[in-house]
Scaffold this motif. Structure first.
Motif, PDB file in Angstrom:
ATOM      1  N   ARG A 180       0.836  -1.203   0.000  1.00  0.00           N
ATOM      2  CA  ARG A 180       0.000   0.000   0.000  1.00  0.00           C
ATOM      3  C   ARG A 180       0.873   1.256   0.000  1.00  0.00           C
ATOM      4  O   ARG A 180       1.997   1.253   0.459  1.00  0.00           O
ATOM      5  CB  ARG A 180      -0.943   0.011   1.208  1.00  0.00           C
ATOM      6  CG  ARG A 180      -1.897  -1.187   1.202  1.00  0.00           C
ATOM      7  CD  ARG A 180      -2.931  -1.104   2.304  1.00  0.00           C
ATOM      8  NE  ARG A 180      -3.757  -2.298   2.327  1.00  0.00           N
ATOM      9  CZ  ARG A 180      -4.786  -2.528   1.528  1.00  0.00           C
ATOM     10  NH1 ARG A 180      -5.131  -1.620   0.634  1.00  0.00           N
ATOM     11  NH2 ARG A 180      -5.478  -3.647   1.620  1.00  0.00           N
TER      12      ARG A 180
ATOM     13  N   LEU B 121      -5.958  -1.328  -3.074  1.00  0.00           N
ATOM     14  CA  LEU B 121      -4.641  -1.826  -3.470  1.00  0.00           C
ATOM     15  C   LEU B 121      -4.088  -0.953  -4.599  1.00  0.00           C
ATOM     16  O   LEU B 121      -4.819  -0.627  -5.533  1.00  0.00           O
ATOM     17  CB  LEU B 121      -4.749  -3.279  -3.929  1.00  0.00           C
ATOM     18  CG  LEU B 121      -5.099  -4.296  -2.848  1.00  0.00           C
ATOM     19  CD1 LEU B 121      -5.324  -5.670  -3.458  1.00  0.00           C
ATOM     20  CD2 LEU B 121      -3.992  -4.362  -1.801  1.00  0.00           C
TER      21      LEU B 121
ATOM     22  N   PRO C  30      -6.486   4.323   1.653  1.00  0.00           N
ATOM     23  CA  PRO C  30      -5.869   3.224   2.424  1.00  0.00           C
ATOM     24  C   PRO C  30      -6.539   1.874   2.238  1.00  0.00           C
ATOM     25  O   PRO C  30      -5.939   0.831   2.495  1.00  0.00           O
ATOM     26  CB  PRO C  30      -5.991   3.713   3.872  1.00  0.00           C
ATOM     27  CG  PRO C  30      -6.086   5.196   3.775  1.00  0.00           C
ATOM     28  CD  PRO C  30      -6.850   5.454   2.510  1.00  0.00           C
TER      29      PRO C  30
END
Length: 296
Positions: free
Chosen positions: A262, A290, A287
């Motif tokens: 991430r 992906l 967040p």
């Protein structure tokens, strides 16, 4: 008949011997204790303390005699520690000489302030090199340092170098929903394996699922790995940029230890070729997403 009686007697003696051995295994009788006491530390009531005892010759367990004790008012000197009056073990280490005078601004003086011993390095230390230790994939390293060969004072402290971590290069599909890679660093033969993380994209032959790390497509083909991509970011993402191309699409992502990594902040990946969006691909995901970008 005599042979049978003899066999029974031997068996009985063996049984008695085994029972005697079993009885002595953990009872710690006095005659099985080593004559020399052993000093060791243990935690008692959450406090670490020095104790002494004897070691059992049979099971090697330490038999406590109690905490180490010293003479009332005993204090260490520059060269002599305070010892236990029972076992002789060190309770308080020697202080060592003090050749630094704080009143003089932390400068070295020619004699110890406590015992008046002469400072062998008053006119200068004798440097000895502490060689650097290279960091490996898993072990930390040290920078070069130095100490005095006479008094052992640290002249240049060694700094810890973080372990480098494995660098795997290209990940290859294993054919069972996983991919694997061998560490490329010299002297490291570590090989890792991780589960593929598949995505769905509209490719030349239609919609298909693929892994952006190893490039395996569900139809048996594979997206080619493209070298030469550059990354620009205030805080670079963890892992390596992976660019793959084939079947009418370009996949851009970051991976670490064989899994998608991430982003900490937006990152710009500059490709070594043109796409429908140009050569710069910006990855800026929430967040929960992906960081994978698929373009034509």
């Amino acid at each position: 008949m005599k042979k049978r009686v003899l066999s029974l007697l031997i068996a009985l003696l063996c049984l008695l011997f085994a029972q005697a051995q079993a009885a002595n295994t953990c009872s710690h009788p006095v005659d099985q204790r080593e004559p020399t006491m052993v000093q060791y530390s243990r935690t008692v009531g959450g406090v670490r303390q020095l104790v002494h005892g004897n070691q059992c010759r049979v099971c090697k367990a330490l038999v406590d005699y109690g905490p180490c004790t010293t003479r009332p008012g005993a204090r260490p000197t520059c060269t002599e520690p305070v010892r236990c009056v029972i076992c002789g073990g060190i309770v308080i280490p020697a202080t060592g000489h003090d050749f630094i005078n704080d009143a003089a601004g932390g400068e070295e003086i020619d004699h110890c302030e406590r015992c008046d011993a002469e400072n062998p390095c008053y006119e200068g230390h004798t440097p000895a090199i502490d060689p650097a230790v290279s960091a490996t994939c898993t072990d930390t390293g040290l920078t070069e340092g130095s100490h005095c060969a006479v008094c052992s004072a640290v002249l240049t402290a060694q700094q810890t170098i973080d372990a480098r971590g494995h660098w795997y290069g290209e990940w290859s599909p294993c054919g069972d929903g996983t991919h694997a890679a061998r560490c490329q660093r010299s002297g490291c033969a570590h090989e890792a394996q991780a589960a593929c993380q598949t995505l769905t994209a509209q490719m030349a032959q239609g919609e298909a699922r693929f892994c952006p790390i190893c490039g395996e497509v569900e139809n048996g083909s594979r997206l080619a790995l493209i070298q030469g991509a550059q990354v620009q970011a205030k805080r670079p993402p963890a892992g390596e940029a992976i660019v793959r191309q084939g079947n009418g699409v370009v996949s851009v992502t970051f991976a670490r230890q064989g899994r998608l990594s991430r982003l900490y902040a937006p990152a710009t990946v500059i490709l070594p070729f043109e796409t429908s969006q140009g050569t710069e691909i910006v990855l800026d995901f929430s967040p929960d997403e992906l960081p994978v970008c698929v373009v034509k």
